[in-house]
Structures are given as C-alpha cells and as structure tokens.
Design an enzyme around this catalytic site. Structure first.
Site, short mmCIF file in Angstrom:
data_model
loop_
_atom_site.label_atom_id
_atom_site.label_comp_id
_atom_site.label_asym_id
_atom_site.label_seq_id
_atom_site.Cartn_x
_atom_site.Cartn_y
_atom_site.Cartn_z
CD GLU A 19 -2.12 -2.24 1.25
OE1 GLU A 19 -1.05 -2.66 1.72
OE2 GLU A 19 -3.08 -3.00 1.01
CG HIS A 51 -10.05 -6.53 7.47
ND1 HIS A 51 -9.05 -6.94 8.30
CD2 HIS A 51 -9.72 -6.97 6.23
CE1 HIS A 51 -8.15 -7.62 7.60
NE2 HIS A 51 -8.52 -7.65 6.35
#
Lengths: 327, 345
Positions: free
Chosen positions: A60, A129
């Site tokens: 990322e 998450h």
C-alpha cells in the site's frame, strides 16, 4: 433512466473519464486481471489494456506513493484500496505527501489524485478491517473527502473527483456496492463541497452520508415521516471536507433541531466534529441539544449479533429523532 | 600532499583534458558554491539573532554526488527527488542561492514561499520535486515520477536520493520491488555517509554491504565513490543509459562522508578526530581540484578566483534574502488546495 448498481456507477465514471483523458489510469490490488476484488473494475483491463489498468502487489505504501508521484508529474491516478482500513499502513503517503505537496511547494506542484475503496464496517470482518477513516482524513487540510450514498451520487462525484486538481479521498462501502439506483447514461457531474437536501422538511434536520445514509438514516426517515408524521429535513453531506456548513446551518435555523448519523465512533469522530462546527452557529436556534448517532466505542467485534449491536441502526436513528423532537 | 596521495590511488579516468576546461571548472565552481552556501548557512543558523529556524541539515562533504547528477541531468525530461538534506542538489540543478537562502529565512521570495524551509526545497521549473522531511517517505514518489516517464514514453530518468538511514524504512523495499516489476526508469541512490543521525551503518543494517540491500529485486546494485566526481559520474553512466532505454531501475550506493553533524544540534560525539581528519583527505572539492591541476585545467589563481566568486555570490544572496519581505499573514491560507470549493467541473 437505467437502473444500475453502485459498483457499475463507479465503473462508468472511471471508464468515461479514462476515455476522455489519457492521463487518467487505475491502479491497485487485483484491479486488472482479477477484475477487482469487489468487481468494481470488471472489464476495464480488457477495455483499456495493462498500460492504464494496473495490478499491484500488496504494497500500500509503495503504490499509493507511486500514485502521488505520478500526480506530481501531471498524471491523474485513481488508486483503489481493497479497504480503507489498509491505508493505516500508508498514512504517510496520503497525509504527509498527497496533502502537503501543493502547500509546501508554495503552490508549484499539484497533486490531482483519487484514492478510493471501501470504508467502514462491512460484514463480520472484525476490528482490523472495520475502520471508519473519514475522521482521520477529513481533519487534514490539503485533502478533499467525498462519500456518496447512491449510485447517482457515486458517478457524479467520482467524475468531479477525477477532474479535481486536489487529492481526493473517495469513500465507498462494500455493503452498498450492489445497491441499485437510477443513473442517466448522458454526461453529468456533481459538485464537490455541496450538501444535498434530499427531503425538505420543517421539524428536524437529519444529517448523514455514505453507507450510514443508505442503510440507517434514509430508511429511518422514511418511517418517521410515514408512521410518526414527523416532517424531517434530510441532508446528504456528499462531501465531508470541505464541509458545506452553510446548508446545514440554514436548515437547523429553520427546524431548530438536529440529528447527525455516522458509523464512525463518537469521541473524535465525524459526527462529533460536525456537531462542534455547527454548535456555536445555531446555539440560539436550538430547541434541543444536537444528537449524534454513532458506533459504540469499542473495537468492532466479529460476532454477527455483537457487530450489529455496535453499529448505528434504523431504530437508533428513530429514537434519536424522537428524542430531539420530544416525541 | 596528502590529498594528492588520495588522488594518485584512484583509477585513471581521464588523462588528457577533453575540453577547454570550462565544463570542469563549472563543476568545481558548483561544488564550491554549495560548500560556501552550507558553511554560511551554519553561521547564519548559529550566530546571535538566528535568522534560520527549524531543522537544518547541511550537505558539506557530499557535493560530488549532487554535482555529478546535475551534470548528467536532462532538464527537459528528468526528475530529481530527495530527502531532507536537499540544499546542495537544489543549487546544483539551478536554484539561485537567493531563493534557497530566502527559504531558510522563511521569506516570501523563498523557493517554497517560506512554507517549506530547509527540508522542503522545491523547484518545479528545475524539475526538482523536492526535499522531503520524512525519512524514506519520498522513495515511492520517485517511483511515481518514473512511472509517468514510462507512461508518457519521454525517455526521462528519475534520480531518487536518500541517506543510509532510509533504506531501513519499509517504503524502500516496497518501492524497489515495484520499480523493478514496472521497469521504472529510476536511479535509487543512497548517499551513504555512514551514519543515520547518530546510528552508524554497522548498528542499523544487518547486512554490512549496503549494495546487497538492493539484491532480491532483480536490478543492478553496486557501490560508487561518492567523493570523487569523475568516478561518480562514470559509475552511474551505465545505470542512466539502462534506465533511458527501458532497462529499468538500479540501486546505487554512493559512499561519502558528511563534514557537519546530522542537523544543527548534533555535536558529533560519535566521531573521532582521527576519523574526521582522515575523511578530510577525501574532501570532494580538494580531490577534484588536485585532479584538475594534474591535467593542467586549473591554476592556483583560478582556484582562488573561483573561491572569491562563490563567496561574493553567497554573501549577496544572504543580503538579498535578508532584505526580502516576510510573507503576508494572509498568504498562509494560500495553496492549501489547488481548487476553489464548491467545485464544479
């Protein structure tokens, strides 16, 4: 008007903008060969080829920073995150680099980039998450934060986001990607920084955005209007930064009551932040304290029932509206 | 004589002058200018009535790297991006000492309008994409710049500079992997001055041979001399050619030494007098001066004249920067965003 899914609306916006402007490209994990982890980019590799629809490894910080650098060079990257929760490992690229480059270079270098992906609590993904990142990014000057609640808004707002010369944090939700709505085939865009008064009303202002709007607020307001006869003014923020405070203040000055619904946490969360912005402006107009409906202040639990109980709900919104309207 | 001994040790690259010497003297002059600028910055920072605030990292001792890159830099299509030790590269790419000093003073005429300071020198005009303050944070940006060069097929190269401390950040490994996958035309150049603030390479890198930190990414990885301008330029030449012709990135360790502390507050207690005296023998400016004298391109008078020239130039820059206006109070709200909102497009 054709009815399409939220994900199709996003795809249509990206496709149209990529056809319009060669400097726009899409990059992210599984966006190309796999056709998108949530099938948002389905078919785009076939249409545009590997030069403009680009798979990345799970890096990322690497690929979000790549996007910022490419934007500094004048390209218009769309960087897809599989989940906004994953951006906690690349916060530096968004908050330090994307947000600051234009300012810190004395206006010499622009950063026209869109970061997009699913934000918030999806379905039993547990604490790591399920982050709601809006209040993390909306507090940063230099960033623009957009959060649509319908397919129509998603398309119109994403197109403007891609055309903006500023870095845009575009917050979707895995939960509403299959929602359907009317979206015109012809070209249209929606303004960033302008809230949408979805239902004019006289008795109470209800403010929400994104999935919280689609799943909790809109259904709650429909019931409040229908079953309780409460004349709600419903406002979809669409943009979280810059916040359209003017529209909100005007509305509360008319209704004298306000409920803000956000799936974010309460303390230091989006709802509290909006409330703080409004409070001084409307203090003398209020007939009741502003209510903020938010998630419980705990890590998000895995268990389905516990998870449901942790989030805002239609019932919680109804209760809050009744509280401020003394019903 | 000691410096001459060091010069004698190096491989012979050029025995006869290729030009009238104006190019070489230009390199020497630029190294001198950077050194003078940094040493005067040190004085302005430390003297009473300090005009420079914040963190300030000086480049003295590493000049050959900035000048070597600038010498190879294609101003139409290349990019340079850097960490926070960015004064030298900015000057080498053509920033005026006045714009640089004005930025250190926080003035409106500074290269970043007084909003960046020492660590954040930018010049879009020179394709200098900045000084960046977070260690390793800019390495992925270099990849993006290089990506744009491939995307647009410009044949340009991106020079990404960072210190030996930055290779221990995650962004380093992520970026080298991505750069190799995408064949990005990027030179990742570590300016290895041996110490990350106060932590020596031996205490920060499990692999002592820093070039090997670039292995595992399927790209060339090697050492070059970062103090010897000729050797440095020669050492990066193949990597540049490779990048320009679609061969992808390289990882280059340029070994050098910084004569000043990490920042202004650093008393350098981690260094011995002997080590520093030894390092001075390989001062890039002295090395280059001696090598130019050897081939008859530089006389003592010329060297003195150059010193005087750069000294006068820096003094003038300081005076101008000092007289330059402070930014207006309103200007602090400018440039946070590029667009005006609500935005319809």
């Amino acid at each position: 008007m054709p009815e399409i899914q939220f994900r199709q609306a996003l795809r249509a916006a990206m496709t149209e903008e990529m056809e319009r402007d060669d400097s726009v490209f899409l990059m992210g994990e599984e966006v190309a060969q796999y056709n998108g982890a949530y099938k948002v980019s389905e078919g785009m590799l076939k249409r545009f080829g590997p030069r403009r629809v680009i798979d990345t490894p799970i890096s990322e910080a690497g690929f979000s920073g790549l996007g910022v650098g490419a934007a500094m060079a004048g390209l218009r990257p769309i960087i897809e995150f599989m989940s906004w929760s994953f951006t906690l490992v690349c916060l530096d690229q968004l908050v330090n680099n994307a947000a600051n480059i234009h300012y810190m270079s004395g206006g010499q270098i622009k950063c026209p980039i869109v970061f997009r992906g699913g934000n918030g609590i999806a379905h039993q993904l547990a604490a790591t998450h399920s982050h709601r990142v809006e209040s993390i990014y909306a507090r940063i000057p230099g960033l623009v934060v957009v959060c649509p609640s319908t397919p129509y808004d998603a398309k119109g707002l994403l197109k403007t986001s891609i055309r903006s010369d500023d870095p845009v944090i575009f917050l979707e939700s895995e939960i509403i990607l299959s929602d359907r709505g009317e979206v015109p085939d012809e070209e249209f865009t929606l303004p960033i920084g302008k809230a949408h008064v979805e239902r004019p009303g006289a008795e109470v202002t209800v403010i929400s955005y994104g999935k919280s709007m689609a799943r909790f607020t809109r259904p709650a307001v429909a019931r409040l209007v229908e079953e309780d006869g409460i004349d709600v003014e419903l406002i979809d923020l669409r943009t979280l930064r810059p916040l359209d405070t003017l529209t909100l203040i005007e509305s509360i000055r008319k209704t004298n009551r306000c409920v803000i619904v956000s799936e974010d946490y309460g303390y230091c969360g989006m709802g509290d932040a909006i409330q703080a912005r409004l409070h001084k402006e409307v203090f003398d107009d209020l007939d009741a304290p502003i209510e903020v409906v938010h998630s419980d202040e705990i890590p998000i639990p895995f268990n389905h029932h516990l998870e449901e109980a942790t989030m805002p709900s239609v019932e919680r919104v109804i209760q809050a509206v009744k509280e401020v309207t003394y019903r | 004589m000691a410096v001459a001994d060091e010069v004698a040790k190096r491989p012979s690259i050029r025995k006869t002058p290729r030009s009238d010497g104006s190019v070489e003297l230009g390199y020497l002059r630029m190294m001198m200018l950077i050194r003078r600028f940094e040493e005067r910055t040190y004085r302005e920072y430390t003297k009473p009535g300090q005009k420079i605030g914040g963190f300030c990292h000086l480049y003295s001792g590493q000049e050959a790297i900035a000048v070597g890159i600038a010498a190879r830099f294609d101003k139409k299509r290349d990019y340079l991006i850097n960490g926070y030790r960015c004064h030298g590269h900015s000057l080498a790419l053509g920033m005026s000492p006045r714009a640089a000093m004005a930025e250190l003073f926080g003035k409106a005429t500074g290269c970043s309008k007084g909003k960046g300071g020492s660590m954040h020198f930018f010049s879009a005009e020179n394709r200098n994409m900045g000084g960046h303050g977070i260690v390793g944070g800019h390495i992925p940006l270099a990849l993006g710049l290089a990506f744009s060069q491939t995307y647009r097929e410009t044949g340009g190269v991106t020079y990404c500079l960072f210190g030996d401390g930055a290779i221990n950040q995650g962004t380093f490994s992520e970026t080298l992997n991505l750069a190799s996958l995408y064949k990005a035309p990027c030179l990742f150049i570590v300016e290895n001055n041996g110490v990350a603030m106060g932590t020596q390479v031996e205490r920060s890198s499990a692999e002592k041979d820093l070039a090997l930190r670039g292995s595992g990414f399927n790209m060339p990885h090697f050492h070059v001399d970062g103090n010897d301008l000729d050797q440095f330029m020669e050492g990066i030449a193949d990597a540049i050619k490779r990048a320009r012709t679609g061969g992808g990135p390289s990882f280059i360790v340029a070994n050098t030494y910084r004569f000043r502390g990490h920042s202004m507050s650093d008393a350098m207690k981690y260094r011995t007098r002997e080590e520093m005296e030894q390092a001075k023998l390989r001062d890039p400016i002295s090395l280059y001066e001696v090598s130019l004298r050897d081939i008859g391109l530089l006389t003592d008078q010329q060297a003195e004249a150059l010193e005087e020239e750069v000294s006068a130039e820096v003094e003038q820059a300081i005076q101008q920067a000092d007289a330059d206006p402070q930014p207006t109070m309103e200007s602090r709200f400018e440039d946070a965003l590029a667009e005006t909102y609500p935005l319809e497009k």
